[in-house]
Structures are given as structure tokens and as C-alpha cells.
Write an enzyme that holds these catalytic residues in place. Structure first.
Site, PDB file in Angstrom:
ATOM      1  N   ARG A  60       0.847  -1.196   0.000  1.00 21.18           N
ATOM      2  CA  ARG A  60       0.000   0.000   0.000  1.00 21.18           C
ATOM      3  C   ARG A  60       0.884   1.248   0.000  1.00 21.18           C
ATOM      4  O   ARG A  60       1.729   1.422   0.880  1.00 21.18           O
ATOM      5  CB  ARG A  60      -0.939  -0.007   1.213  1.00 21.18           C
ATOM      6  CG  ARG A  60      -1.893  -1.185   1.210  1.00 21.18           C
ATOM      7  CD  ARG A  60      -2.818  -1.189   2.410  1.00 21.18           C
ATOM      8  NE  ARG A  60      -3.773  -0.085   2.360  1.00 21.18           N
ATOM      9  CZ  ARG A  60      -4.709   0.119   3.295  1.00 21.18           C
ATOM     10  NH1 ARG A  60      -4.788  -0.714   4.338  1.00 21.18           N
ATOM     11  NH2 ARG A  60      -5.548   1.134   3.189  1.00 21.18           N
TER      12      ARG A  60
ATOM     13  N   SER B   5      -5.639   9.588  -0.948  1.00 19.04           N
ATOM     14  CA  SER B   5      -6.101   9.176   0.385  1.00 19.04           C
ATOM     15  C   SER B   5      -6.172  10.395   1.289  1.00 19.04           C
ATOM     16  O   SER B   5      -5.177  11.103   1.472  1.00 19.04           O
ATOM     17  CB  SER B   5      -5.170   8.137   1.003  1.00 19.04           C
ATOM     18  OG  SER B   5      -5.565   7.870   2.347  1.00 19.04           O
TER      19      SER B   5
ATOM     20  N   GLN C 298      -6.238  10.261   4.317  1.00 19.39           N
ATOM     21  CA  GLN C 298      -5.453   9.988   5.514  1.00 19.39           C
ATOM     22  C   GLN C 298      -4.082  10.656   5.459  1.00 19.39           C
ATOM     23  O   GLN C 298      -3.542  11.067   6.487  1.00 19.39           O
ATOM     24  CB  GLN C 298      -5.308   8.480   5.716  1.00 19.39           C
ATOM     25  CG  GLN C 298      -6.621   7.795   6.058  1.00 19.39           C
ATOM     26  CD  GLN C 298      -6.511   6.281   6.081  1.00 19.39           C
ATOM     27  OE1 GLN C 298      -5.413   5.724   5.993  1.00 19.39           O
ATOM     28  NE2 GLN C 298      -7.643   5.616   6.193  1.00 19.39           N
TER      29      GLN C 298
ATOM     30  N   ASP D  22     -16.005   3.612   1.823  1.00 15.35           N
ATOM     31  CA  ASP D  22     -16.170   2.388   2.606  1.00 15.35           C
ATOM     32  C   ASP D  22     -17.581   1.822   2.535  1.00 15.35           C
ATOM     33  O   ASP D  22     -17.821   0.691   2.987  1.00 15.35           O
ATOM     34  CB  ASP D  22     -15.786   2.631   4.066  1.00 15.35           C
ATOM     35  CG  ASP D  22     -14.281   2.716   4.265  1.00 15.35           C
ATOM     36  OD1 ASP D  22     -13.538   2.307   3.362  1.00 15.35           O
ATOM     37  OD2 ASP D  22     -13.848   3.207   5.327  1.00 15.35           O
TER      38      ASP D  22
ATOM     39  N   LYS E  12      -6.953  -0.205  -0.923  1.00 16.29           N
ATOM     40  CA  LYS E  12      -7.410  -0.506   0.440  1.00 16.29           C
ATOM     41  C   LYS E  12      -6.783  -1.826   0.907  1.00 16.29           C
ATOM     42  O   LYS E  12      -5.747  -2.250   0.399  1.00 16.29           O
ATOM     43  CB  LYS E  12      -8.929  -0.562   0.464  1.00 16.29           C
ATOM     44  CG  LYS E  12      -9.611   0.746   0.083  1.00 16.29           C
ATOM     45  CD  LYS E  12      -9.443   1.806   1.150  1.00 16.29           C
ATOM     46  CE  LYS E  12     -10.265   3.043   0.831  1.00 16.29           C
ATOM     47  NZ  LYS E  12     -10.185   4.071   1.887  1.00 16.29           N
TER      48      LYS E  12
END
Length: 397
Positions: free
Chosen positions: A88, A135, A137, A278, A305
């Protein structure tokens, strides 16, 4: 199908942000109802770890947030994880941290964990541009450490911005702990300042709640009660309420509980999952068996993911006569099954908690067997206990 979900978990997205911000605030905040998901329990243990090697297992959020946290707190660490975690990408975050002045080296493959944080001599730049479509994040990780930087930080998000509610969640949590942050259009501005310890209670997880919407949608009759959920939630996955109006589930708050009941469903669903990726697996499975043609966008991030979720969905949906067709790089069509469902099916989970929970509600219609059902511990450790409490039939775990 009637009952109350007894163990609905707290939001791991909120919990993990609260743990990082609390650590940056000195670690003395009173945090209540933290998630029992494995991702959060890892964060709780690792954020204060004195170990040189930090193993985040399969927790992507933990990997990204801790990489930024250990960098600005000048902790020399090696961050690693499972084989899938090593596949990832983390280059966008590492590049940003390097631009700030952090010395980081990749230990195996460039752009991917494991990586070693060596030092942080001091802030070199105050402005950073970062893609907004890979992402959120990465962006949240940089936002949360920004108040500790001597010059603060301005982030300019380039291209399409994905999962915007998760960035807004980070803004809200930073403000709760005393840090000012503005997010307007594609620019995030965070001045240098100090976080303040604060009491905070984590709300229930809307991602986890989405699976009970799925059970309600597939049950012959349903009245399901879900605790500690807010319709004004910070979580992007609260959009499941709006989506499920189309797919045959009504949600209303009564006496502090969210009550799910069945309604008529429509034959088509048009939805952009950019800000709630999600939910895609759950929604795809419901559409597949309820005869709903889905027109989807915003699925791009699913490829990086826990597994390539697009490929995984395509493989498993074919077992029930449905398909997720990629029309081009931005558009997908969910083709529902037009034949009778098989009496039973075995579904692979690809070590992905959301694959297991997305396909589990098919037990309302057929015998279901799932590979490695224990993967649900990542986000919903008590999922199978709740399944048993509702007397859901024919699920082999």
C-alpha cells in the site's frame, strides 16, 4: 428481523484521530468510548511505544498517522506491517514529510513500507501541495501535526478531493482540542499553536452501522435499533441513511436509538462514493440481490485498500450472478442478478473486513460461508456476536 445491536463499535476514524491529537496535546485528555476495533487498539498501544520497530499489522490509518506523528516528535522508528501493508503506497506522505525536513528512508521498495524515520532537523517549508484524490489519511496526518510546526502549515490540495468529510472530521477534532484550522475550497491553513487537553466522547461507527442497514434491506421484515448514532455526525458514512432510502430502508431517531424499517426500493441508484468509499461494497451487494442497477463513481481509492476492492467485488458478485462493470476510469455500473440466487455460496474475504461484512447479510436469503470471518476484528470485533443475538440464519463463520 427485530432487535438492538448490542455491541455497535465506536468510530475508529474518530478514535484514531483523537489518540494522535491527545498525544500531541500531552496525553492527559479524558477520552471516552474509544473504539475496540483492532486498528484503534493498535494505535492506543503504539502511539506511546518505546519500541524501535513499530508493527502496524494491516492498519493503514495507524501507519499513516504514526508516520507523521513520530516524524515531528523526533522519534527514530522503523514502521512496518503485513505483506499487504507493504503493497500500500505511502510515497505522497513521505514526500511531504521530506519536504518539511524529515529524513525518511525506504527499507525495501521505494514508495512503500517498511520505512525508517531517522531525524527531523527542523521545518524547511511552510507550504505543501498534495494530491487530494489518493487518500485523505495523508492529508489528515499532515493536518494533525501542523500546529506543532514552528511555521504552521498551509496545504494546497490538487485535483479532485476525495473523502472530504474525513478531512472535515479532522478539522473539527483539531478545534475541539484547541487548534484553529481553516479548510476552504482546496486550501487548508493551520497556524503554529498548542493543542489543549480536553474531554471527548467518541460516537458510534456509521461504517459498522451500514451493515445493519443491509440486513434490514434484505430481511422480509425488519425493525432494527442502533445505539449512539447522530444524524449530524462528523462521519462521511452517515450518508448511508440517504443511500438506503433508495434501497428500501427508512431510518429515524426514536428515544436515542436509530430505528431501521423497510420501505419500497427503487430500481436504480446513482451515487458518487468519492466521500464515502467504505460504503461501496455494502451498497453493491444490496443492489445486486434487490435487482437495483447501480451507476457509481468515486470508486478509484478502493484499489489501494486492504485489498483491491473493485477486483474483489467483481470476483465475488459473479458467484451470485451479478457484476460490477468498469465503464471507464471514473464510472462503474452494477449489473444485478437476473436469475434465482444459489441456495448456498462460499465467499472469499481477501483478508478484508469490509468484504466479510458486506456479504454476510446475504444470509437473509441463502446459506453463506465466509473465508476467514475473523477479519472483522479490524473494525467490528463483536460483529458475529451481534449476528448471533439477532438469530440471523444460515451464516457459517
Amino acid at each position: 428481523m427485530r432487535g438492538t445491536a448490542q455491541w455497535l463499535p465506536a468510530s475508529k476514524s474518530i478514535s484514531n484521530r483523537a489518540l494522535i491529537i491527545n498525544a500531541l496535546a500531552g496525553g492527559t485528555s479524558d477520552l471516552h468510548n474509544l473504539s475496540d476495533a483492532n486498528d484503534t487498539q493498535l494505535m492506543l498501544r503504539l502511539v506511546n511505544s518505546n519500541d524501535r520497530v513499530i508493527d502496524v499489522e494491516d492498519a493503514g490509518t495507524t501507519m499513516r498517522f504514526l508516520t507523521a506523528y513520530f516524524s515531528v516528535t523526533r522519534q527514530a522508528k522503523v514502521l512496518t506491517g503485513t505483506q499487504r501493508m507493504k503493497e500500500r503506497p505511502i510515497a505522497l506522505l513521505v514526500d511531504a514529510l521530506r519536504a518539511l525536513g524529515v529524513e525518511i528512508e525506504y527499507l525495501e521498495k521505494d514508495g512503500y513500507p517498511p520505512h525508517e524515520i531517522k531525524s527531523f532537523a527542523g521545518q524547511k517549508v511552510q507550504h505543501i501541495s498534495i494530491r487530494g484524490d489518493v487518500s485523505s489519511q495523508y492529508i489528515s496526518a499532515l493536518m494533525m501535526i501542523a500546529p506543532t510546526l514552528p511555521q504552521g502549515l498551509t496545504l494546497v490540495l490538487t485535483g479532485k478531493i476525495g473523502s472530504r468529510p474525513y478531512i472535515e472530521m479532522t478539522v473539527a477534532l483539531m478545534k475541539h482540542f484547541g487548534a484553529q484550522c481553516t479548510f476552504v475550497d482546496n486550501k487548508i491553513v493551520v497556524p503554529h499553536q498548542a493543542y489543549r487537553p480536553a474531554e471527548f466522547t467518541v460516537e458510534s461507527d456509521w461504517s459498522a452501522a451500514s451493515y445493519w442497514f443491509s440486513f434490514a434491506a434484505l430481511a422480509q421484515d425488519a425493525e432494527i435499533l442502533l445505539p449512539r448514532l447522530s444524524l449530524d455526525s462528523l462521519q462521511g458514512d452517515s450518508k448511508i441513511v440517504e443511500i438506503m432510502k433508495t434501497l428500501g430502508v427508512q431510518a429515524v431517531l426514536e428515544n436515542g436509538l436509530l430505528k431501521l424499517t423497510k420501505t419500497a426500493h427503487q430500481k436504480e441508484l446513482h451515487w458518487d462514493f468519492t466521500h464515502c468509499p467504505d460504503l461501496a461494497q455494502t451498497v453493491a451487494v444490496i443492489c445486486a440481490v434487490k435487482g437495483v442497477t447501480g451507476h457509481f463513481t468515486g470508486l478509484e481509492s478502493l484499489r489501494i485498500k486492504e485489498t483491491d476492492r473493485i477486483a474483489a467485488l467483481q470476483n465475488e458478485l459473479r458467484k451470485i450472478g451479478a457484476d460490477l462493470r468498469e465503464d471507464d476510469t471514473e464510472h462503474w455500473t452494477l449489473i444485478p442478478t437476473t436469475s434465482a440466487l444459489p441456495t448456498s455460496a462460499f465467499f472469499n474475504t481477501y483478508k478484508d473486513h469490509r468484504m466479510a461484512m458486506a456479504f454476510a447479510p446475504l444470509a437473509m436469503l441463502m446459506d453463506v460461508e465466509l473465508e476467514k470471518p475473523e477479519v472483522t476484528r479490524k473494525s467490528y470485533p463483536n460483529f458475529w456476536k451481534d449476528i448471533i443475538s439477532f438469530n440471523v440464519p444460515a451464516t457459517e463463520v
